[in-house]
Design a protein around this motif. Structure first.
Motif, PDB file in Angstrom:
ATOM      1  N   ASP A 129       7.414  -8.187  -2.899  1.00 44.25           N
ATOM      2  CA  ASP A 129       8.250  -8.165  -1.565  1.00 44.25           C
ATOM      3  C   ASP A 129       7.624  -9.199  -0.666  1.00 44.25           C
ATOM      4  O   ASP A 129       6.576  -9.556  -0.613  1.00 44.25           O
ATOM      5  N   ASP A 130       8.736  -9.821   0.045  1.00 42.00           N
ATOM      6  CA  ASP A 130       8.362 -10.894   1.160  1.00 42.00           C
ATOM      7  C   ASP A 130       8.637  -9.820   2.101  1.00 42.00           C
ATOM      8  O   ASP A 130       9.527  -9.238   2.442  1.00 42.00           O
ATOM      9  N   VAL A 131       7.278  -9.934   3.356  1.00 41.51           N
ATOM     10  CA  VAL A 131       7.408  -9.143   4.302  1.00 41.51           C
ATOM     11  C   VAL A 131       7.241  -9.791   5.412  1.00 41.51           C
ATOM     12  O   VAL A 131       6.479 -10.831   5.508  1.00 41.51           O
ATOM     13  N   GLU A 132       7.498  -9.361   6.688  1.00 45.30           N
ATOM     14  CA  GLU A 132       7.434  -9.776   8.070  1.00 45.30           C
ATOM     15  C   GLU A 132       6.196  -8.900   8.347  1.00 45.30           C
ATOM     16  O   GLU A 132       6.510  -7.748   8.626  1.00 45.30           O
ATOM     17  N   LEU A 133       5.136  -9.675   9.057  1.00 46.58           N
ATOM     18  CA  LEU A 133       4.096  -9.033   9.390  1.00 46.58           C
ATOM     19  C   LEU A 133       4.225  -8.733  10.850  1.00 46.58           C
ATOM     20  O   LEU A 133       5.013  -9.196  11.620  1.00 46.58           O
ATOM     21  N   PRO A 134       3.610  -7.753  11.325  1.00 43.89           N
ATOM     22  CA  PRO A 134       3.528  -7.476  12.780  1.00 43.89           C
ATOM     23  C   PRO A 134       3.538  -8.572  13.853  1.00 43.89           C
ATOM     24  O   PRO A 134       3.990  -8.571  14.966  1.00 43.89           O
ATOM     25  N   ASN A 135       2.635  -9.733  13.475  1.00 38.31           N
ATOM     26  CA  ASN A 135       2.679 -10.719  14.407  1.00 38.31           C
ATOM     27  C   ASN A 135       3.705 -11.748  14.269  1.00 38.31           C
ATOM     28  O   ASN A 135       3.863 -12.754  14.770  1.00 38.31           O
ATOM     29  N   GLY A 136       4.511 -11.485  13.460  1.00 38.79           N
ATOM     30  CA  GLY A 136       5.941 -12.540  12.986  1.00 38.79           C
ATOM     31  C   GLY A 136       5.707 -13.346  11.821  1.00 38.79           C
ATOM     32  O   GLY A 136       6.842 -13.754  11.505  1.00 38.79           O
ATOM     33  N   LYS A 137       4.606 -13.318  11.193  1.00 41.87           N
ATOM     34  CA  LYS A 137       4.237 -14.224  10.218  1.00 41.87           C
ATOM     35  C   LYS A 137       4.748 -13.434   8.838  1.00 41.87           C
ATOM     36  O   LYS A 137       5.180 -12.467   8.970  1.00 41.87           O
ATOM     37  N   THR A 138       5.010 -14.310   7.764  1.00 50.75           N
ATOM     38  CA  THR A 138       5.487 -13.601   6.629  1.00 50.75           C
ATOM     39  C   THR A 138       4.303 -13.750   5.622  1.00 50.75           C
ATOM     40  O   THR A 138       3.418 -14.390   5.614  1.00 50.75           O
ATOM     41  N   SER A 139       4.443 -12.694   4.571  1.00 43.53           N
ATOM     42  CA  SER A 139       3.439 -12.281   3.486  1.00 43.53           C
ATOM     43  C   SER A 139       4.202 -12.000   2.368  1.00 43.53           C
ATOM     44  O   SER A 139       5.356 -11.522   2.477  1.00 43.53           O
ATOM     45  N   LYS A 140       3.427 -12.047   1.158  1.00 40.60           N
ATOM     46  CA  LYS A 140       3.953 -11.420   0.067  1.00 40.60           C
ATOM     47  C   LYS A 140       3.194 -10.211  -0.190  1.00 40.60           C
ATOM     48  O   LYS A 140       1.853 -10.087  -0.033  1.00 40.60           O
ATOM     49  N   ARG A 141       3.711  -9.002  -1.025  1.00 42.17           N
ATOM     50  CA  ARG A 141       3.054  -7.813  -1.417  1.00 42.17           C
ATOM     51  C   ARG A 141       3.403  -7.565  -2.826  1.00 42.17           C
ATOM     52  O   ARG A 141       4.688  -7.409  -3.117  1.00 42.17           O
ATOM     53  N   GLU A 142       2.535  -7.312  -3.698  1.00 44.69           N
ATOM     54  CA  GLU A 142       2.859  -6.981  -4.967  1.00 44.69           C
ATOM     55  C   GLU A 142       2.705  -5.532  -5.106  1.00 44.69           C
ATOM     56  O   GLU A 142       1.406  -4.840  -4.898  1.00 44.69           O
ATOM     57  N   ILE A 143       3.697  -4.828  -5.552  1.00 49.09           N
ATOM     58  CA  ILE A 143       3.773  -3.520  -5.529  1.00 49.09           C
ATOM     59  C   ILE A 143       4.151  -2.847  -6.733  1.00 49.09           C
ATOM     60  O   ILE A 143       5.268  -3.443  -7.363  1.00 49.09           O
ATOM     61  N   ILE A 144       3.261  -1.832  -7.385  1.00 50.82           N
ATOM     62  CA  ILE A 144       3.637  -1.203  -8.558  1.00 50.82           C
ATOM     63  C   ILE A 144       4.152   0.273  -8.216  1.00 50.82           C
ATOM     64  O   ILE A 144       3.703   0.931  -7.270  1.00 50.82           O
ATOM     65  N   LYS A 145       5.548   0.414  -8.861  1.00 54.24           N
ATOM     66  CA  LYS A 145       6.156   1.677  -8.458  1.00 54.24           C
ATOM     67  C   LYS A 145       5.961   2.544  -9.570  1.00 54.24           C
ATOM     68  O   LYS A 145       5.796   2.032 -10.814  1.00 54.24           O
TER      69      LYS A 145
END
Length: 183
Positions: free
Chosen positions: A25-41
């Motif tokens: 997932d590409d996510v927007e962080l609380p500070n407005g920057k972006t990051s990636k999250r690798e998630i196992i479902k």
């Protein structure tokens, strides 16, 4: 929306397997920057702390490929689509140990690794155990040794790292607490 929440911008499905799937997932962080999250479902699982009338814990010993070693665990297994956790608990207890129970009680549910996975385990306590005639058998790719051990032996196995998984350690600590409270 919490001031700590991350907003999903985009999800990329990477792998879809028999037990798990992986997404990035590409996510927007609380500070407005972006990051990636690798998630196992994961579909979720159950674990069963089965106690015999002799106050022994029913365990299974099995080889865990991810660890490249044998470990001793309480019976457990994955939820099937649409299956209620209590039904899964009874099914797994029977398949892995040949036991059924008169009393099955939900104890707690917990996430195993919330930093990267959504797997939840529902832990049950089973009492009034009895061997089931024509019990369901293990999955064709599953091999276990069934054992019944005392709480003291389980504590010893924890120290020796023969019991080495969180769900089983949690169950043993629950029994230790119950024993302490009943003194």
């Amino acid at each position: 929306m919490s001031h700590l929440e991350e907003k999903t911008i985009k999800t990329e499905k990477i792998f879809n397997g028999k037990v798990i799937s992986l997404q990035v997932d590409d996510v927007e962080l609380p500070n407005g920057k972006t990051s990636k999250r690798e998630i196992i479902k994961h579909p979720g699982a159950v674990a069963v702390l089965a106690i015999t009338d002799e106050n022994k814990i029913v365990m299974v010993e099995q080889y865990r490929k991810a660890l490249e070693k044998m470990i001793i665990e309480i019976p457990a297994g994955k939820l099937e689509k649409g299956e209620e956790p209590a039904s899964t608990a009874r099914r797994e207890l029977e398949e892995e140990t040949g036991y059924d129970c008169e009393k099955l009680e939900w104890l707690i549910s917990f996430y195993t690794s919330p930093g990267f996975a959504d797997e939840i385990i529902h832990l049950y306590v089973a009492k009034g155990l009895f061997k089931k005639e024509n019990a369901a058998s293990l999955d064709e790719d599953e091999f276990v040794n069934v054992m019944e051990i005392t709480l003291e032996k389980a504590q010893e196995y924890l120290r020796e790292q023969r019991i080495y998984d969180a769900k089983t350690a949690y169950a043993i600590q629950y029994l230790q607490l119950q024993e302490a409270l009943n003194k």
